[in-house]
Design a protein around this motif. Structure first.
Motif, PDB file in Angstrom:
ATOM      1  N   ASP A 119       1.559   3.522  -3.937  1.00 52.68           N
ATOM      2  CA  ASP A 119       1.622   5.517  -3.749  1.00 52.68           C
ATOM      3  C   ASP A 119       3.328   5.967  -4.276  1.00 52.68           C
ATOM      4  OD1 ASP A 119       3.518   4.114  -2.061  1.00 52.68           O
ATOM      5  OD2 ASP A 119       2.847   5.242  -0.103  1.00 52.68           O
ATOM      6  N   LEU A 120       3.514   5.192  -5.199  1.00 52.90           N
ATOM      7  CA  LEU A 120       4.708   5.609  -6.440  1.00 52.90           C
ATOM      8  C   LEU A 120       4.446   6.207  -7.170  1.00 52.90           C
ATOM      9  CD1 LEU A 120       7.160   2.031  -6.141  1.00 52.90           C
ATOM     10  CD2 LEU A 120       7.603   4.746  -5.083  1.00 52.90           C
ATOM     11  N   ASP A 121       5.099   7.385  -8.008  1.00 46.62           N
ATOM     12  CA  ASP A 121       4.691   8.042  -8.269  1.00 46.62           C
ATOM     13  C   ASP A 121       6.283   8.136  -9.738  1.00 46.62           C
ATOM     14  OD1 ASP A 121       3.004  10.222  -7.989  1.00 46.62           O
ATOM     15  OD2 ASP A 121       3.972  11.308  -7.050  1.00 46.62           O
ATOM     16  N   GLY A 122       6.363   7.048  -9.716  1.00 45.31           N
ATOM     17  CA  GLY A 122       7.670   6.583 -10.924  1.00 45.31           C
ATOM     18  C   GLY A 122       8.503   5.072 -10.846  1.00 45.31           C
ATOM     19  N   ASN A 123       8.748   4.408 -11.388  1.00 46.58           N
ATOM     20  CA  ASN A 123       9.566   3.337 -11.014  1.00 46.58           C
ATOM     21  C   ASN A 123      10.867   3.418 -11.005  1.00 46.58           C
ATOM     22  OD1 ASN A 123       6.863   2.146 -11.685  1.00 46.58           O
ATOM     23  ND2 ASN A 123       7.498   2.059 -14.032  1.00 46.58           N
ATOM     24  N   GLY A 124      11.898   1.522 -10.338  1.00 41.13           N
ATOM     25  CA  GLY A 124      12.665   2.022 -10.080  1.00 41.13           C
ATOM     26  C   GLY A 124      13.056   0.645 -10.028  1.00 41.13           C
ATOM     27  N   GLU A 130       0.490  -1.528  -0.234  1.00 40.54           N
ATOM     28  CA  GLU A 130      -0.264  -0.050  -0.050  1.00 40.54           C
ATOM     29  C   GLU A 130       0.815   1.377  -0.101  1.00 40.54           C
ATOM     30  OE1 GLU A 130      -2.468  -0.153   3.062  1.00 40.54           O
ATOM     31  OE2 GLU A 130      -4.074  -1.452   2.014  1.00 40.54           O
ATOM     32  N   SER A 131       1.837   0.999   0.931  1.00 40.50           N
ATOM     33  CA  SER A 131       3.061   2.155   0.646  1.00 40.50           C
ATOM     34  C   SER A 131       4.468   1.738   0.038  1.00 40.50           C
ATOM     35  CB  SER A 131       3.027   2.889   2.591  1.00 40.50           C
ATOM     36  OG  SER A 131       3.635   4.114   2.121  1.00 40.50           O
ATOM     37  N   PHE A 132       5.510   2.301   0.061  1.00 37.61           N
ATOM     38  CA  PHE A 132       6.560   2.181  -0.089  1.00 37.61           C
ATOM     39  C   PHE A 132       7.392   2.529   0.673  1.00 37.61           C
ATOM     40  CE2 PHE A 132      10.799   3.094  -1.133  1.00 37.61           C
ATOM     41  CZ  PHE A 132      10.707   1.559  -2.457  1.00 37.61           C
ATOM     42  N   TYR A 191      17.446   3.312  -2.973  1.00 42.85           N
ATOM     43  CA  TYR A 191      16.745   3.146  -2.415  1.00 42.85           C
ATOM     44  C   TYR A 191      15.770   4.764  -2.015  1.00 42.85           C
ATOM     45  CZ  TYR A 191      14.268   2.385   2.177  1.00 42.85           C
ATOM     46  OH  TYR A 191      13.107   2.794   2.868  1.00 42.85           O
ATOM     47  N   GLU A 192      17.003   5.477  -1.516  1.00 46.40           N
ATOM     48  CA  GLU A 192      17.345   6.941  -1.784  1.00 46.40           C
ATOM     49  C   GLU A 192      16.177   7.538  -2.467  1.00 46.40           C
ATOM     50  OE1 GLU A 192      19.984   5.623  -0.869  1.00 46.40           O
ATOM     51  OE2 GLU A 192      20.019   5.295   1.724  1.00 46.40           O
ATOM     52  N   GLU A 193      16.422   7.131  -3.632  1.00 52.91           N
ATOM     53  CA  GLU A 193      16.013   7.963  -4.520  1.00 52.91           C
ATOM     54  C   GLU A 193      14.371   7.463  -4.721  1.00 52.91           C
ATOM     55  OE1 GLU A 193      18.884   8.844  -8.142  1.00 52.91           O
ATOM     56  OE2 GLU A 193      19.208   6.355  -7.684  1.00 52.91           O
ATOM     57  N   MET A 194      13.552   5.768  -4.276  1.00 53.76           N
ATOM     58  CA  MET A 194      12.859   5.287  -4.398  1.00 53.76           C
ATOM     59  C   MET A 194      12.170   6.240  -3.429  1.00 53.76           C
ATOM     60  SD  MET A 194      13.033   3.138  -7.174  1.00 53.76           S
ATOM     61  CE  MET A 194      11.382   3.005  -6.328  1.00 53.76           C
ATOM     62  N   LEU A 195      12.094   6.400  -2.393  1.00 51.04           N
ATOM     63  CA  LEU A 195      11.601   6.547  -1.095  1.00 51.04           C
ATOM     64  C   LEU A 195      11.105   8.391  -1.900  1.00 51.04           C
ATOM     65  CD1 LEU A 195      13.516   6.353   2.003  1.00 51.04           C
ATOM     66  CD2 LEU A 195      11.459   5.864   1.677  1.00 51.04           C
ATOM     67  N   GLU A 196      12.257   9.107  -2.570  1.00 58.80           N
ATOM     68  CA  GLU A 196      11.761  10.608  -3.103  1.00 58.80           C
ATOM     69  C   GLU A 196      10.212  10.251  -4.417  1.00 58.80           C
ATOM     70  OE1 GLU A 196      15.188  12.279  -5.239  1.00 58.80           O
ATOM     71  OE2 GLU A 196      16.019  12.349  -2.863  1.00 58.80           O
ATOM     72  N   LEU A 197       9.903   8.928  -4.388  1.00 62.53           N
ATOM     73  CA  LEU A 197       8.923   8.300  -5.488  1.00 62.53           C
ATOM     74  C   LEU A 197       7.975   8.858  -4.482  1.00 62.53           C
ATOM     75  CD1 LEU A 197      10.667   6.067  -7.781  1.00 62.53           C
ATOM     76  CD2 LEU A 197      10.293   9.015  -8.517  1.00 62.53           C
ATOM     77  N   VAL A 198       7.708   9.126  -3.580  1.00 59.41           N
ATOM     78  CA  VAL A 198       6.527   8.120  -2.851  1.00 59.41           C
ATOM     79  C   VAL A 198       5.454   9.492  -2.799  1.00 59.41           C
ATOM     80  CG1 VAL A 198       5.619   8.076  -0.107  1.00 59.41           C
ATOM     81  CG2 VAL A 198       7.731   6.968  -1.098  1.00 59.41           C
TER      82      VAL A 198
END
Length: 187
Positions: free
Chosen positions: A102-107, A74-76, A169-176
């Motif tokens: 709740d992601l605004d992008g893939n990675g 449900e949430s990153f 991982y930090e870049e993925m957090l920025e996509l939340v």
């Protein structure tokens, strides 16, 4: 039964399983949900649904650990609790595809030596999305029994590149962002 499923069963972490059995190649297949954080215990025999769970899980495991895992988060922000709960079973060879609402992008990112691909999930289901990634047709899958379906998805995922753009991982957090999943119901 695989070590993963022994752990799940002994800790009562399975939630509404629809399939849990040995596949034809000796691997274990599982479909259902897995608990990350339990719900509040209301009484000795009543408990609220899990606070955090992996939904729509399709998992293949063996005695050494998880070979393939795909599910809905449900949430990153639930990734770290999920990883901590099951980390002894992830290996550098695991194929892990997370569909996150709740992601605004893939990675694709590596966390403690294990690779995960995280993909936005907005309107579809994990099953539909993983079939698309595996390049499988729904019609062909209808002819198969539950075990054969899991086996077929697993075989095809191993043959397909499911990776997205490499990110930390930090870049993925920025996509939340906000949950973009649309609830689909009767019209």
């Amino acid at each position: 039964m695989s070590k993963v499923m022994e752990y799940v069963k002994s800790n009562e972490l399975d939630w509404q399983p629809s399939f849990n059995d040995v596949l034809s190649d000796g691997l274990n297949g599982y479909r259902g949900a897995l608990i990350v954080e339990e719900g509040k215990q209301l009484s000795p025999d009543r408990k609220l649904p899990p606070k955090i769970q992996l939904k729509q899980v399709i998992m293949v495991s063996d005695d050494s650990g998880i070979k393939f895992l795909t599910c809905e988060l449900e949430s990153f922000n639930h990734f770290v609790p999920m990883f901590e709960k099951y980390k002894e079973f992830f290996t550098p060879d695991s194929v892990n595809v997370l569909f996150v609402t709740d992601l605004d992008g893939n990675g694709t990112f590596t966390y403690e030596g294990v690779e995960f691909t995280a993909i936005m999930l907005d309107e579809s289901s994990v099953w539909n999305e993983i079939l698309e990634l595996a390049d499988l047709e729904k019609g062909d899958m209808k002819k198969l029994d539950a075990a054969e379906k899991i086996e077929k998805v697993y075989e095809e995922i191993l043959d397909n590149d499911v990776k997205e753009a490499a990110k930390s991982y930090e870049e993925m957090l920025e996509l939340v962002g906000e949950s973009s999943k649309q609830l689909m119901g009767a019209v």
